[in-house]
Design a protein around this motif. Structure first.
Motif, PDB file in Angstrom:
ATOM      1  N   LYS A 140       0.865  -1.164   0.000  1.00 41.97           N
ATOM      2  CA  LYS A 140       0.000   0.000   0.000  1.00 41.97           C
ATOM      3  C   LYS A 140       0.912   1.227   0.000  1.00 41.97           C
ATOM      4  CE  LYS A 140      -4.475  -1.058   0.165  1.00 41.97           C
ATOM      5  NZ  LYS A 140      -5.366  -0.631   1.228  1.00 41.97           N
ATOM      6  N   LEU A 141       0.747   2.079  -0.993  1.00 42.21           N
ATOM      7  CA  LEU A 141       1.598   3.255  -1.156  1.00 42.21           C
ATOM      8  C   LEU A 141       0.839   4.514  -0.764  1.00 42.21           C
ATOM      9  CD1 LEU A 141       3.038   2.418  -4.686  1.00 42.21           C
ATOM     10  CD2 LEU A 141       3.979   1.772  -2.457  1.00 42.21           C
ATOM     11  N   LEU A 142       1.505   5.417  -0.083  1.00 37.49           N
ATOM     12  CA  LEU A 142       0.908   6.706   0.255  1.00 37.49           C
ATOM     13  C   LEU A 142       1.608   7.803  -0.522  1.00 37.49           C
ATOM     14  CD1 LEU A 142      -0.296   8.156   3.538  1.00 37.49           C
ATOM     15  CD2 LEU A 142       1.609   9.345   2.430  1.00 37.49           C
ATOM     16  N   GLY A 143       0.832   8.730  -1.058  1.00 36.81           N
ATOM     17  CA  GLY A 143       1.388   9.885  -1.744  1.00 36.81           C
ATOM     18  C   GLY A 143       0.530  11.099  -1.487  1.00 36.81           C
ATOM     19  N   GLY A 144       1.110  12.267  -1.655  1.00 39.02           N
ATOM     20  CA  GLY A 144       0.337  13.484  -1.474  1.00 39.02           C
ATOM     21  C   GLY A 144       1.163  14.564  -0.814  1.00 39.02           C
ATOM     22  N   GLY A 145       0.573  15.727  -0.726  1.00 36.89           N
ATOM     23  CA  GLY A 145       1.233  16.879  -0.127  1.00 36.89           C
ATOM     24  C   GLY A 145       0.368  18.110  -0.309  1.00 36.89           C
ATOM     25  N   GLY A 159       5.853   2.363   9.069  1.00 37.74           N
ATOM     26  CA  GLY A 159       4.743   3.230   9.437  1.00 37.74           C
ATOM     27  C   GLY A 159       3.919   3.665   8.250  1.00 37.74           C
ATOM     28  N   MET A 160       3.082   4.639   8.498  1.00 30.88           N
ATOM     29  CA  MET A 160       2.123   5.117   7.507  1.00 30.88           C
ATOM     30  C   MET A 160       2.784   5.970   6.431  1.00 30.88           C
ATOM     31  SD  MET A 160      -1.194   5.142   6.906  1.00 30.88           S
ATOM     32  CE  MET A 160      -2.355   6.077   5.911  1.00 30.88           C
ATOM     33  N   TYR A 161       3.867   6.654   6.803  1.00 33.04           N
ATOM     34  CA  TYR A 161       4.407   7.691   5.930  1.00 33.04           C
ATOM     35  C   TYR A 161       5.754   7.339   5.309  1.00 33.04           C
ATOM     36  CZ  TYR A 161       0.577  10.070   8.176  1.00 33.04           C
ATOM     37  OH  TYR A 161      -0.677  10.395   8.638  1.00 33.04           O
ATOM     38  N   GLY A 162       6.046   6.032   5.262  1.00 38.21           N
ATOM     39  CA  GLY A 162       7.183   5.554   4.484  1.00 38.21           C
ATOM     40  C   GLY A 162       8.542   5.906   5.030  1.00 38.21           C
TER      41      GLY A 162
END
Length: 397
Positions: free
Chosen positions: A159-164, A358-361
């Motif tokens: 599962k990948l998280l991206g954004g800003g 964690g959640m934020y890599g």
């Protein structure tokens, strides 16, 4: 210490606000639109009516209606290329969390890269995403007000998280009419996901008076509206449930998410566990784990959940809050524990180690043992040993 609170998304809510979607798009202004949804939503009357209104308003519309349970890298990359090829200038996402995460991923990749894999992490891209209008059809993920998107990479089982800050949706439209056709199970899973956002945002080191106030009110509103919205289809409760979901994500968007989400990620990526089931089974226990080191906040949040704290110690108030969460689960038909099929006992040690980034890599240590700390902004450090114990509790063992 410097703290920021940032929330640029315009939020419009109330009965029948969806009929005005064209006016919000004209304000941007844009002409060519990609509407992102799933096959079920695509067949709903409110969806077909919305497409007809947009067409009558003069917008050129393309539709992608193949979203599934999770947002997926392949879908995002394909549709981002389509946006560049067809000069699409805005994304309209109408659906639940996976639909909105797909739309957000498309908006980011369309202006920044060839693949979502190249822009994972926090703020790892330079150009502003395409304008986005989000119409959540569940009171759950809160993605309509979030800068982040969570995407499944099927090839790598991640599962990948991206954004800003450059990927906040432009407008969020919260209309309770969209919840009318939502099956009870889907509504329940979504609502528990939203509650986890309020709980986690309240117990991080990045929380502020702004996020605490929003998280507390979100939780209070959720506890007051979930049963009426899901079990009785009460119109006012549906509206409050949608609003509370957005509020919870505004809180966690600034204060970030904690251990329940960090521990859920490997379950989702490696065991194909649905996201709400993962975080929902974990969050009562991670709430208790973290509240033990901030007893005043634990007591205050317990009160926000509806616990009568008079005469209770801080530990008793937290325990009562956990009981209250489980009573809500029982009322809505949400399972208290994961089954052995969902989380096999022999996989727990591996899951605990896989949760370390964690959640934020965060960077993974070369050596991971029982004392390695799970990367998280939560108020209490959680080791791999602690994570193993939390998984056991979430499994009813």
């Amino acid at each position: 210490m410097r703290r920021d609170f940032y929330m640029p998304t315009r939020i419009v809510w109330g009965e029948d606000v969806l009929v005005h979607i064209g006016s919000f798009l004209r304000d941007l202004p844009v002409k060519n639109i990609l509407v992102v949804t799933d096959p079920i939503i695509a067949g709903q009357p409110f969806f077909t009516e919305t497409i007809a209104r947009l067409s009558d308003d003069g917008f050129r519309i393309s539709v992608f209606d193949e979203c599934g349970i999770d947002a997926r890298v392949a879908h995002i990359d394909e549709q981002a290329a389509r946006c560049r090829r067809e000069s699409i200038s805005a994304i309209v996402s109408i659906g639940g969390g996976s639909v909105m995460c797909t739309g957000k991923g498309i908006a980011i990749v369309a202006t920044n890269s060839e693949s979502f894999r190249e822009v994972t992490g926090v703020g790892n891209f330079q150009k502003e995403a395409l304008p986005m209008v989000m119409v959540p059809t569940t009171a759950g993920s809160g993605s309509e007000v979030s800068q982040f998107t969570i995407v499944k990479d099927d090839e790598r089982h991640l599962k990948l998280l991206g954004g800003g800050p450059l990927s906040f949706p432009t407008v969020a439209i919260l209309d309770p009419v969209v919840l009318l056709s939502l099956p009870q199970r889907a509504a329940t899973f979504s609502a528990i996901d939203a509650l986890s956002h309020a709980i986690e945002a309240y117990l991080t080191d990045l929380s502020t008076p702004f996020t605490d106030a929003i998280a507390l009110e979100a939780a209070r509103l959720q506890m007051a509206s979930m049963r009426g919205s899901i079990l009785d289809s009460d119109a006012k409760a549906r509206g409050n449930n949608l609003l509370a979901s957005a509020m919870a994500n505004i809180a966690c968007g600034n204060a970030r998410l904690g251990h329940a989400h960090a521990l859920s990620l490997p379950l989702e990526g490696h065991l194909d566990l649905p996201h709400p089931l993962g975080v929902g089974s974990l969050v009562p226990w991670t709430f208790k784990f973290n509240a033990e080191v901030v007893p005043e906040k634990g007591t205050t949040f317990a009160q926000g959940l509806g616990v009568d704290i008079k005469g209770l110690s801080a530990a008793e108030a937290v325990d009562a809050a956990v009981d209250t969460i489980f009573e809500l689960y029982d009322a809505l038909g949400f399972p208290r524990h994961l089954s052995n099929e969902q989380l096999p006992r022999d996989r727990i040690p591996d899951m605990a180690k896989l949760a370390v980034p964690g959640m934020y890599g965060s960077t993974v240590p070369v050596v991971i043992d029982q004392t390695t700390v799970i990367a998280s902004p939560s108020v209490r450090a959680m080791t791999v040993k602690h994570a193993t114990e939390i998984y056991e509790l979430a499994s009813g063992r």
